[in-house]
Motif scaffolding. Structure first.
Motif, PDB file in Angstrom:
ATOM      1  N   TYR A  10       0.888  -1.169   0.000  1.00  0.00           N
ATOM      2  CA  TYR A  10       0.000   0.000   0.000  1.00  0.00           C
ATOM      3  C   TYR A  10       0.918   1.209   0.000  1.00  0.00           C
ATOM      4  N   THR A  11       0.540   2.257  -0.667  1.00  0.00           N
ATOM      5  CA  THR A  11       1.292   3.510  -0.527  1.00  0.00           C
ATOM      6  C   THR A  11       0.322   4.659  -0.679  1.00  0.00           C
ATOM      7  N   GLN A  12       0.554   5.690   0.087  1.00  0.00           N
ATOM      8  CA  GLN A  12      -0.346   6.845   0.026  1.00  0.00           C
ATOM      9  C   GLN A  12       0.196   7.901  -0.914  1.00  0.00           C
ATOM     10  N   SER A  13       1.453   8.243  -0.707  1.00  0.00           N
ATOM     11  CA  SER A  13       2.061   9.315  -1.506  1.00  0.00           C
ATOM     12  C   SER A  13       2.676   8.773  -2.793  1.00  0.00           C
ATOM     13  N   GLY A  14       2.875   7.459  -2.842  1.00  0.00           N
ATOM     14  CA  GLY A  14       3.552   6.842  -3.973  1.00  0.00           C
ATOM     15  C   GLY A  14       5.018   6.530  -3.661  1.00  0.00           C
ATOM     16  N   GLN A  15       5.525   7.024  -2.510  1.00  0.00           N
ATOM     17  CA  GLN A  15       6.946   6.810  -2.200  1.00  0.00           C
ATOM     18  C   GLN A  15       7.312   5.325  -2.139  1.00  0.00           C
ATOM     19  N   LEU A  16       6.489   4.534  -1.439  1.00  0.00           N
ATOM     20  CA  LEU A  16       6.840   3.115  -1.300  1.00  0.00           C
ATOM     21  C   LEU A  16       6.764   2.409  -2.658  1.00  0.00           C
ATOM     22  N   GLY A  17       5.851   2.853  -3.518  1.00  0.00           N
ATOM     23  CA  GLY A  17       5.756   2.279  -4.859  1.00  0.00           C
ATOM     24  C   GLY A  17       7.029   2.556  -5.651  1.00  0.00           C
ATOM     25  N   TYR A  86       5.737  -2.247   3.497  1.00  0.00           N
ATOM     26  CA  TYR A  86       4.903  -1.780   4.626  1.00  0.00           C
ATOM     27  C   TYR A  86       5.390  -0.409   5.049  1.00  0.00           C
ATOM     28  N   GLN A  87       4.526   0.339   5.730  1.00  0.00           N
ATOM     29  CA  GLN A  87       4.986   1.589   6.314  1.00  0.00           C
ATOM     30  C   GLN A  87       4.664   1.600   7.804  1.00  0.00           C
ATOM     31  N   ALA A  88       5.536   2.334   8.552  1.00  0.00           N
ATOM     32  CA  ALA A  88       5.311   2.488   9.993  1.00  0.00           C
ATOM     33  C   ALA A  88       4.355   3.651  10.194  1.00  0.00           C
ATOM     34  N   TRP A  89       3.294   3.392  10.943  1.00  0.00           N
ATOM     35  CA  TRP A  89       2.394   4.464  11.381  1.00  0.00           C
ATOM     36  C   TRP A  89       2.339   4.379  12.902  1.00  0.00           C
ATOM     37  N   PHE A  90       2.696   5.430  13.575  1.00  0.00           N
ATOM     38  CA  PHE A  90       2.700   5.464  15.036  1.00  0.00           C
ATOM     39  C   PHE A  90       3.422   4.245  15.615  1.00  0.00           C
ATOM     40  N   LEU A  91       4.607   4.000  15.077  1.00  0.00           N
ATOM     41  CA  LEU A  91       5.509   2.938  15.552  1.00  0.00           C
ATOM     42  C   LEU A  91       4.901   1.539  15.389  1.00  0.00           C
ATOM     43  N   SER A  92       3.929   1.423  14.524  1.00  0.00           N
ATOM     44  CA  SER A  92       3.262   0.131  14.278  1.00  0.00           C
ATOM     45  C   SER A  92       3.109  -0.042  12.774  1.00  0.00           C
ATOM     46  N   THR A 119      10.511  -1.055   3.739  1.00  0.00           N
ATOM     47  CA  THR A 119       9.767   0.091   4.242  1.00  0.00           C
ATOM     48  C   THR A 119      10.440   1.391   3.831  1.00  0.00           C
ATOM     49  N   GLY A 120       9.625   2.427   3.709  1.00  0.00           N
ATOM     50  CA  GLY A 120      10.154   3.788   3.512  1.00  0.00           C
ATOM     51  C   GLY A 120       9.575   4.615   4.637  1.00  0.00           C
ATOM     52  N   ALA A 121      10.327   4.753   5.735  1.00  0.00           N
ATOM     53  CA  ALA A 121       9.792   5.371   6.956  1.00  0.00           C
ATOM     54  C   ALA A 121      10.382   6.766   7.158  1.00  0.00           C
ATOM     55  N   ARG A 122       9.874   7.458   8.194  1.00  0.00           N
ATOM     56  CA  ARG A 122      10.555   8.707   8.586  1.00  0.00           C
ATOM     57  C   ARG A 122      11.904   8.294   9.182  1.00  0.00           C
ATOM     58  N   ASN A 123      11.904   7.656  10.311  1.00  0.00           N
ATOM     59  CA  ASN A 123      13.134   7.042  10.828  1.00  0.00           C
ATOM     60  C   ASN A 123      12.840   6.077  11.973  1.00  0.00           C
ATOM     61  N   MET A 124      11.544   5.928  12.311  1.00  0.00           N
ATOM     62  CA  MET A 124      11.213   5.058  13.447  1.00  0.00           C
ATOM     63  C   MET A 124      10.387   3.868  12.956  1.00  0.00           C
ATOM     64  N   TRP A 125      11.096   2.828  12.576  1.00  0.00           N
ATOM     65  CA  TRP A 125      10.446   1.646  11.995  1.00  0.00           C
ATOM     66  C   TRP A 125      10.686   0.391  12.826  1.00  0.00           C
TER      67      TRP A 125
HETATM   68  C1  LIG Z   1      -0.447   8.297  10.257  1.00  0.00           C
HETATM   69  C2  LIG Z   1       1.027   8.204   9.995  1.00  0.00           C
HETATM   70  C3  LIG Z   1       1.883   7.865  11.030  1.00  0.00           C
HETATM   71  C4  LIG Z   1       3.262   7.730  10.774  1.00  0.00           C
HETATM   72  N1  LIG Z   1       4.082   7.291  11.796  1.00  0.00           N
HETATM   73  C5  LIG Z   1       5.382   7.028  11.509  1.00  0.00           C
HETATM   74  C6  LIG Z   1       6.209   6.432  12.512  1.00  0.00           C
HETATM   75  O1  LIG Z   1       5.788   6.108  13.623  1.00  0.00           O
HETATM   76  N2  LIG Z   1       7.535   6.225  12.206  1.00  0.00           N
HETATM   77  C7  LIG Z   1       8.052   6.565  10.979  1.00  0.00           C
HETATM   78  O2  LIG Z   1       9.247   6.370  10.769  1.00  0.00           O
HETATM   79  N3  LIG Z   1       7.271   7.082  10.005  1.00  0.00           N
HETATM   80  C8  LIG Z   1       5.951   7.326  10.237  1.00  0.00           C
HETATM   81  N4  LIG Z   1       5.136   7.812   9.246  1.00  0.00           N
HETATM   82  C9  LIG Z   1       5.688   7.982   7.877  1.00  0.00           C
HETATM   83  C10 LIG Z   1       5.406   6.728   7.037  1.00  0.00           C
HETATM   84  O3  LIG Z   1       6.076   5.594   7.570  1.00  0.00           O
HETATM   85  C11 LIG Z   1       5.819   6.892   5.576  1.00  0.00           C
HETATM   86  O4  LIG Z   1       7.163   7.241   5.507  1.00  0.00           O
HETATM   87  C12 LIG Z   1       5.046   7.946   4.841  1.00  0.00           C
HETATM   88  O5  LIG Z   1       3.675   7.895   5.221  1.00  0.00           O
HETATM   89  C13 LIG Z   1       5.150   7.772   3.329  1.00  0.00           C
HETATM   90  O6  LIG Z   1       4.667   6.489   2.973  1.00  0.00           O
HETATM   91  P1  LIG Z   1       3.762   6.173   1.698  1.00  0.00           P
HETATM   92  O7  LIG Z   1       4.629   5.452   0.735  1.00  0.00           O
HETATM   93  O8  LIG Z   1       2.619   5.331   2.195  1.00  0.00           O
HETATM   94  O9  LIG Z   1       3.273   7.482   1.155  1.00  0.00           O
HETATM   95  C14 LIG Z   1       3.776   7.989   9.476  1.00  0.00           C
HETATM   96  C15 LIG Z   1       2.896   8.360   8.449  1.00  0.00           C
HETATM   97  C16 LIG Z   1       1.552   8.449   8.696  1.00  0.00           C
HETATM   98  C17 LIG Z   1       0.617   8.814   7.571  1.00  0.00           C
END
Ligand SMILES: Cc1cc2nc3c(=O)[nH]c(=O)nc-3n(C[C@H](O)[C@H](O)[C@H](O)COP(=O)(O)O)c2cc1C
Length: 299
Positions: A10-17, A86-92, A119-125
């Motif tokens: 799944y990807t929202q912004s397209g980054q993971l794709g 997969y992507q991390a959302w709120f450390l999950s 994964t393509g995370a912010r930095n907390m995965w």
């Molecule tokens: C609701 C939400 C919570 C997120 N929480 C985290 C997080 O806990 N740790 C992290 O590294 N990135 C977090 N992110 C960033 C995502 O992991 C991801 O990098 C970003 O949403 C781009 O992914 P996409 O390919 O789905 O667009 C969060 C993003 C969203 C939308």
């Protein structure tokens, strides 16, 4: 016979794709067809987010509550390799990924199949990855590789820029001062190196050593301070999620959580790291090493 590979995410912004397309580039060049499936929720989250909707998904993410996926089809009933984005959302794991892992069709193709997670995370995965491993192992799949791409800017900088990205929808420079958010273009392009490592293994079906090879090529880079923050924050998020999910006035409590997060990030986090640097880290090199190995481990 030609190898069968499924890349599903799944990807929202397209980054993971984009990351997965770069990773699978070498597959096509080696004559291996990759079935690329992008899944969506039946009621997809609008992008960009509003602040309320963004924080509103926190309890379900942390508590692992799935949502309904839009129907999707797989061409095959078994694959030689499955690539799970997969992507991390709120450390999950994100709600869409968590929901995907509960689909009978996915559970069936994963059984006894080599899997690579990306994964393509912010930095907390880290916490998310631990939960992803549990979901994967529950299907009987064999995790043979993991690639964790992150925003490599300092933690407070990426905290600001990710909100700019998520709330405005553009992966551009906030105020023309901050760096672009997310995984850098260079790191996304570099993902093809891991694809090349994988193609060599796929042809021989010898998966041992793939992760070591990819880690040498930069697939996972652990930072001690982020490990410290995540291990504390993961427990606290769980308490908040349990508490808020039982409240009638969830919206009000989610607002409190939002302010808590800001204070935790900019005040408690630095205090925690200072205490750790003075009183814990110098005396626990073995524990630190064990923790790093735990997060690098695929089992
Ligand atoms: C609701 C939400 C919570 C997120 N929480 C985290 C997080 O806990 N740790 C992290 O590294 N990135 C977090 N992110 C960033 C995502 O992991 C991801 O990098 C970003 O949403 C781009 O992914 P996409 O390919 O789905 O667009 C969060 C993003 C969203 C939308």
């Amino acid at each position: 016979m030609s190898k069968k590979v499924l890349a599903i995410y799944y990807t929202q912004s397209g980054q993971l794709g984009e990351i997965i397309d770069n990773f699978t580039g070498p597959f096509a060049e080696a004559g291996i067809t990759v079935e690329n499936v992008r899944v969506d929720l039946l009621n997809n989250y609008a992008f960009p987010w509003t602040t309320d909707r963004f924080f509103g998904v926190m309890p379900d993410c942390v508590l692992g509550v799935p949502a309904e996926l839009a129907p999707f089809e797989l061409k095959e009933t078994s694959y030689d390799l499955v690539i799970l984005g997969y992507q991390a959302w709120f450390l999950s794991p994100s709600i869409p990924f968590n929901s995907l892992m509960r689909q009978p069709a996915i559970m069936a193709v994963l059984k006894d199949t080599p899997v690579i997670t990306i994964t393509g995370a912010r930095n907390m995965w880290l916490n998310a990855f631990v939960k992803v491993k549990t979901l994967i192992h529950a299907t009987g799949a064999r995790l043979v590789g993991n690639i964790s791409l992150v925003d490599t800017h300092p933690n407070p900088v990426s905290f600001v820029t990710i909100f700019h990205w998520m709330l405005h929808g553009k992966k551009d420079r906030y105020l023309n001062i901050f760096p672009p958010p997310g995984v850098s273009d260079a790191d996304i392009k570099h993902t093809r190196v891991f694809g090349e490592d994988t193609v060599r293994r796929l042809n021989s079906s010898q998966w041992e050593g793939l992760q070591d090879e990819m880690v040498k090529d930069g697939a996972v880079r652990l930072k001690y301070n982020l490990m410290v923050i995540e291990s504390t924050a993961g427990k606290i998020f769980k308490l908040w999620a349990g508490f808020i999910s039982k409240r009638k006035n969830k919206r009000a409590w989610l607002k409190v959580f939002k302010y808590y997060l800001l204070i935790a990030f900019f005040i408690w986090g630095p205090i925690l790291l200072t205490i750790d640097a003075v009183f814990i880290r110098p005396f626990s090199s073995r524990r630190v090493k064990a923790k790093k190995e735990f997060y690098l481990n695929l089992n």
